[in-house]
Design a protein around this motif. Structure first.
Motif, PDB file in Angstrom:
ATOM      1  N   ALA A   1       0.822  -1.213   0.000  1.00 17.27           N
ATOM      2  CA  ALA A   1       0.000   0.000   0.000  1.00 17.27           C
ATOM      3  C   ALA A   1       0.861   1.271   0.000  1.00 17.27           C
ATOM      4  N   LEU A   2       2.103   1.169   0.497  1.00 15.88           N
ATOM      5  CA  LEU A   2       2.997   2.327   0.493  1.00 15.88           C
ATOM      6  C   LEU A   2       3.519   2.644  -0.898  1.00 15.88           C
ATOM      7  N   GLY A   3       3.603   1.635  -1.741  1.00 13.63           N
ATOM      8  CA  GLY A   3       4.096   1.860  -3.101  1.00 13.63           C
ATOM      9  C   GLY A   3       5.177   0.859  -3.472  1.00 13.63           C
ATOM     10  N   GLU A   4       5.595   0.926  -4.727  1.00 15.77           N
ATOM     11  CA  GLU A   4       6.579  -0.031  -5.231  1.00 15.77           C
ATOM     12  C   GLU A   4       7.945   0.153  -4.591  1.00 15.77           C
ATOM     13  N   TRP A   5       8.222   1.346  -4.042  1.00 19.08           N
ATOM     14  CA  TRP A   5       9.498   1.550  -3.359  1.00 19.08           C
ATOM     15  C   TRP A   5       9.586   0.682  -2.099  1.00 19.08           C
ATOM     16  N   ALA A   6       8.437   0.337  -1.531  1.00 18.86           N
ATOM     17  CA  ALA A   6       8.414  -0.489  -0.319  1.00 18.86           C
ATOM     18  C   ALA A   6       8.296  -1.970  -0.665  1.00 18.86           C
ATOM     19  N   VAL A   7       7.322  -2.312  -1.502  1.00 17.89           N
ATOM     20  CA  VAL A   7       7.132  -3.703  -1.925  1.00 17.89           C
ATOM     21  C   VAL A   7       6.840  -3.710  -3.425  1.00 17.89           C
ATOM     22  N   PRO A   8       7.824  -4.040  -4.253  1.00 16.74           N
ATOM     23  CA  PRO A   8       7.576  -4.157  -5.693  1.00 16.74           C
ATOM     24  C   PRO A   8       6.569  -5.270  -5.967  1.00 16.74           C
ATOM     25  N   PRO A   9       5.727  -5.129  -6.987  1.00 14.23           N
ATOM     26  CA  PRO A   9       4.700  -6.148  -7.274  1.00 14.23           C
ATOM     27  C   PRO A   9       5.235  -7.576  -7.381  1.00 14.23           C
ATOM     28  N   PRO A  10       6.389  -7.835  -8.034  1.00 17.65           N
ATOM     29  CA  PRO A  10       6.873  -9.225  -8.082  1.00 17.65           C
ATOM     30  C   PRO A  10       7.207  -9.793  -6.695  1.00 17.65           C
ATOM     31  N   VAL A  11       7.669  -8.928  -5.792  1.00 18.50           N
ATOM     32  CA  VAL A  11       7.995  -9.380  -4.427  1.00 18.50           C
ATOM     33  C   VAL A  11       6.711  -9.720  -3.674  1.00 18.50           C
ATOM     34  N   PHE A  12       5.687  -8.886  -3.851  1.00 20.69           N
ATOM     35  CA  PHE A  12       4.393  -9.180  -3.232  1.00 20.69           C
ATOM     36  C   PHE A  12       3.870 -10.532  -3.722  1.00 20.69           C
ATOM     37  N   SER A  13       3.920 -10.745  -5.038  1.00 20.04           N
ATOM     38  CA  SER A  13       3.457 -12.018  -5.610  1.00 20.04           C
ATOM     39  C   SER A  13       4.291 -13.182  -5.091  1.00 20.04           C
ATOM     40  N   ALA A  14       5.598 -12.972  -4.961  1.00 18.63           N
ATOM     41  CA  ALA A  14       6.473 -14.043  -4.468  1.00 18.63           C
ATOM     42  C   ALA A  14       6.125 -14.428  -3.038  1.00 18.63           C
ATOM     43  N   MET A  15       5.803 -13.443  -2.202  1.00 16.86           N
ATOM     44  CA  MET A  15       5.455 -13.749  -0.824  1.00 16.86           C
ATOM     45  C   MET A  15       4.097 -14.435  -0.716  1.00 16.86           C
ATOM     46  N   VAL A  16       3.185 -14.153  -1.651  1.00 22.20           N
ATOM     47  CA  VAL A  16       1.933 -14.902  -1.687  1.00 22.20           C
ATOM     48  C   VAL A  16       2.226 -16.367  -2.009  1.00 22.20           C
ATOM     49  N   LEU A  17       3.158 -16.611  -2.929  1.00 24.09           N
ATOM     50  CA  LEU A  17       3.558 -17.990  -3.231  1.00 24.09           C
ATOM     51  C   LEU A  17       4.188 -18.657  -2.009  1.00 24.09           C
ATOM     52  N   VAL A  18       4.967 -17.888  -1.248  1.00 25.14           N
ATOM     53  CA  VAL A  18       5.554 -18.423  -0.008  1.00 25.14           C
ATOM     54  C   VAL A  18       4.444 -18.870   0.940  1.00 25.14           C
ATOM     55  N   SER A  19       3.422 -18.048   1.080  1.00 24.62           N
ATOM     56  CA  SER A  19       2.306 -18.397   1.959  1.00 24.62           C
ATOM     57  C   SER A  19       1.624 -19.681   1.498  1.00 24.62           C
ATOM     58  N   ILE A  20       1.366 -19.776   0.198  1.00 21.22           N
ATOM     59  CA  ILE A  20       0.683 -20.961  -0.339  1.00 21.22           C
ATOM     60  C   ILE A  20       1.514 -22.217  -0.100  1.00 21.22           C
ATOM     61  N   VAL A  21       2.796 -22.159  -0.437  1.00 20.56           N
ATOM     62  CA  VAL A  21       3.646 -23.352  -0.335  1.00 20.56           C
ATOM     63  C   VAL A  21       3.849 -23.769   1.115  1.00 20.56           C
ATOM     64  N   THR A  22       4.150 -22.808   1.991  1.00 19.02           N
ATOM     65  CA  THR A  22       4.420 -23.176   3.389  1.00 19.02           C
ATOM     66  C   THR A  22       3.171 -23.698   4.082  1.00 19.02           C
ATOM     67  N   CYS A  23       2.001 -23.166   3.706  1.00 19.50           N
ATOM     68  CA  CYS A  23       0.754 -23.614   4.347  1.00 19.50           C
ATOM     69  C   CYS A  23       0.307 -24.982   3.833  1.00 19.50           C
ATOM     70  N   ILE A  24       0.861 -25.420   2.724  1.00 21.22           N
ATOM     71  CA  ILE A  24       0.598 -26.785   2.250  1.00 21.22           C
ATOM     72  C   ILE A  24       1.647 -27.751   2.785  1.00 21.22           C
ATOM     73  N   ALA A  25       2.915 -27.344   2.716  1.00 23.47           N
ATOM     74  CA  ALA A  25       4.011 -28.251   3.059  1.00 23.47           C
ATOM     75  C   ALA A  25       4.087 -28.547   4.552  1.00 23.47           C
ATOM     76  N   SER A  26       3.879 -27.530   5.379  1.00 22.59           N
ATOM     77  CA  SER A  26       4.061 -27.725   6.817  1.00 22.59           C
ATOM     78  C   SER A  26       3.086 -28.740   7.412  1.00 22.59           C
ATOM     79  N   PRO A  27       1.772 -28.644   7.164  1.00 26.13           N
ATOM     80  CA  PRO A  27       0.862 -29.640   7.756  1.00 26.13           C
ATOM     81  C   PRO A  27       1.176 -31.072   7.326  1.00 26.13           C
ATOM     82  N   LEU A  28       1.563 -31.253   6.063  1.00 24.31           N
ATOM     83  CA  LEU A  28       1.915 -32.598   5.599  1.00 24.31           C
ATOM     84  C   LEU A  28       3.109 -33.138   6.371  1.00 24.31           C
ATOM     85  N   THR A  29       4.103 -32.279   6.568  1.00 26.24           N
ATOM     86  CA  THR A  29       5.315 -32.699   7.283  1.00 26.24           C
ATOM     87  C   THR A  29       5.030 -32.961   8.754  1.00 26.24           C
ATOM     88  N   VAL A  30       4.311 -32.044   9.388  1.00 27.37           N
ATOM     89  CA  VAL A  30       4.030 -32.180  10.824  1.00 27.37           C
ATOM     90  C   VAL A  30       3.175 -33.416  11.085  1.00 27.37           C
TER      91      VAL A  30
END
Length: 411
Positions: free
Chosen positions: A368-397
């Protein structure tokens, strides 16, 4: 018609259709034991892609979904605060803090270093990514521990304590970070030095945060029960949880008006009521409200993902997923191994891997602050991090708990 020319029936149809889809997605993913928020994020990405083709998010629709996303954020963090067990945490503070210090410190430093030196981000986006990576979505792993009847074990309670400290510290770090960043981005450091800007801004903000926290403590001690008792005495009395949630919304709004964010206010509001047994006992009546609004937060996050950035985000996300996995396994696993041995270290480390609610709140505020704070590709990458970690962790645990069942009473 709305002021923007969008027919009201279309708005109602869109919201109703999304609610139906969230219920369908949650039911389908529950069968394969995948957290529902993964589906909500993907639904938001799909809505954004469809909007690029058919302009589904005309201005009126986008504003309505944005408002519902904000309400979803408030309900999410209100519930996080409501479920906090501060009294129990204080009893286990010595043991939990030994794990937590390494957890937050190492995770931030490794996350920041990876973002800046491996990916090549400027240091401000690197700080935001590092802060987001410190947070843990303990609800993802707790469901697996509860399924295995292991939450009351010593390791289960250590997990809950460390995760609560994670949540609290991530929210405080987020608050201080976003108080500092605008001044730094505006080159305020050139007038008094970087250290002076950080120190002054952080000190003022922390003083305000302590003042707001003191207000919440006094409200919890002296005003919360008289207010709820007054509404209980009305004829006919309203649903108790509706009173609790309404007061929570007021506190969240006051926090925003005081220069914090509604996210911080909602979390504090939940903590205010977490000490009231009546509020906690009747949390079940809050669930329908939570189930209705909370998906819109994750859908809003998904809508914020620009499909054109996904190609670049896959490469960034691969690096950040590796960092997200390694940091929690190392930062939580190592001190737990020293305290309780290898099996406990793997269990606690793997359980702390998911990044969802608070991590996404941090990334959303940065975007929300702008691309100087979070560029769009970084935002998208962190959404992918959320998706992957929320799938992988329960399976492992789940697999680890089958190998090392947890028994025995905790505190």
């Amino acid at each position: 018609m709305t002021d923007s020319g969008v027919p009201y029936p279309f708005l109602v149809l869109t919201v109703g259709g999304i609610v139906l889809l969230t219920m369908f997605i949650k039911s389908c993913l529950a069968r394969i034991r995948v957290p529902a928020l993964v589906g909500f994020l993907l639904l938001g990405i799909g809505v954004r892609a469809a909007d690029m083709q058919w302009q589904l998010l005309a201005s009126g629709t986008g504003e309505i979904l944005g408002f519902l996303s904000k309400i979803g954020l408030i309900t999410l963090l209100f519930r996080v605060g409501l479920e906090s067990n501060l009294a129990g945490l204080l009893k286990q503070l010595k043991t939990a803090s030994m794990v937590w210090v390494g957890d937050v410190g190492l995770t931030f430093l490794i996350g920041f270093a990876a973002a800046v030196y491996l990916i090549g981000l400027p240091w401000i986006p690197g700080m935001i990514v590092g802060t987001a990576l410190t947070a843990t979505s303990v609800g993802i792993s707790v469901a697996v521990w509860d399924e295995a009847d292991a939450l009351q074990s010593p390791n289960g309670e250590l997990l809950l304590d460390v995760a609560e400290m994670d949540d609290i510290s991530a929210i405080v770090l987020m608050a201080v970070l976003f108080a500092i960043l605008p001044q730094l981005q505006g080159n305020a450091a050139g007038h008094g030095g970087l250290g002076a800007v950080i120190g002054t801004t952080a000190a003022v903000f922390l003083a305000k945060l302590v003042g707001f926290g003191l207000f919440c403590v006094l409200f919890s001690l002296y005003a919360e029960r008289p207010i709820t008792a007054y509404f209980r005495n009305l004829d006919p009395p309203p649903d108790f949880m509706l009173v609790v949630v309404s007061v929570g919304f007021v506190i969240a709004a006051l926090a925003d008006l005081s220069g914090f964010s509604m996210a911080i206010g909602a979390f504090f509001a939940g903590i205010v009521f977490s000490r009231d047994p009546a509020a906690v006992k009747q949390e079940g009546s809050f669930i329908p409200l939570y189930e209705f609004f909370s998906p819109f937060f994750f859908i809003g996050i998904g809508i914020g993902v620009d499909p054109s950035t996904l190609g670049e985000a896959l490469g960034l996300g691969a690096v950040l997923v590796g960092v997200a996995l390694a940091t929690k396994l190392l930062a939580d696993g190592l001190p737990t191994w020293l305290l309780r041995g290898g099996p406990s270290a793997l269990l606690i480390g793997a359980s702390m891997v998911p990044r969802a609610e608070i991590a996404m709140v941090i990334m959303e505020r940065g975007a929300a602050l702008g691309e100087w704070a979070v560029p769009p590709p970084v935002f998208s990458a962190m959404v992918l991090v959320s998706i992957v970690t929320c799938i992988a962790s329960p399976l492992t645990v789940r697999s680890l708990l089958q190998r090392w069942p947890q028994q025995g009473e905790g505190r």
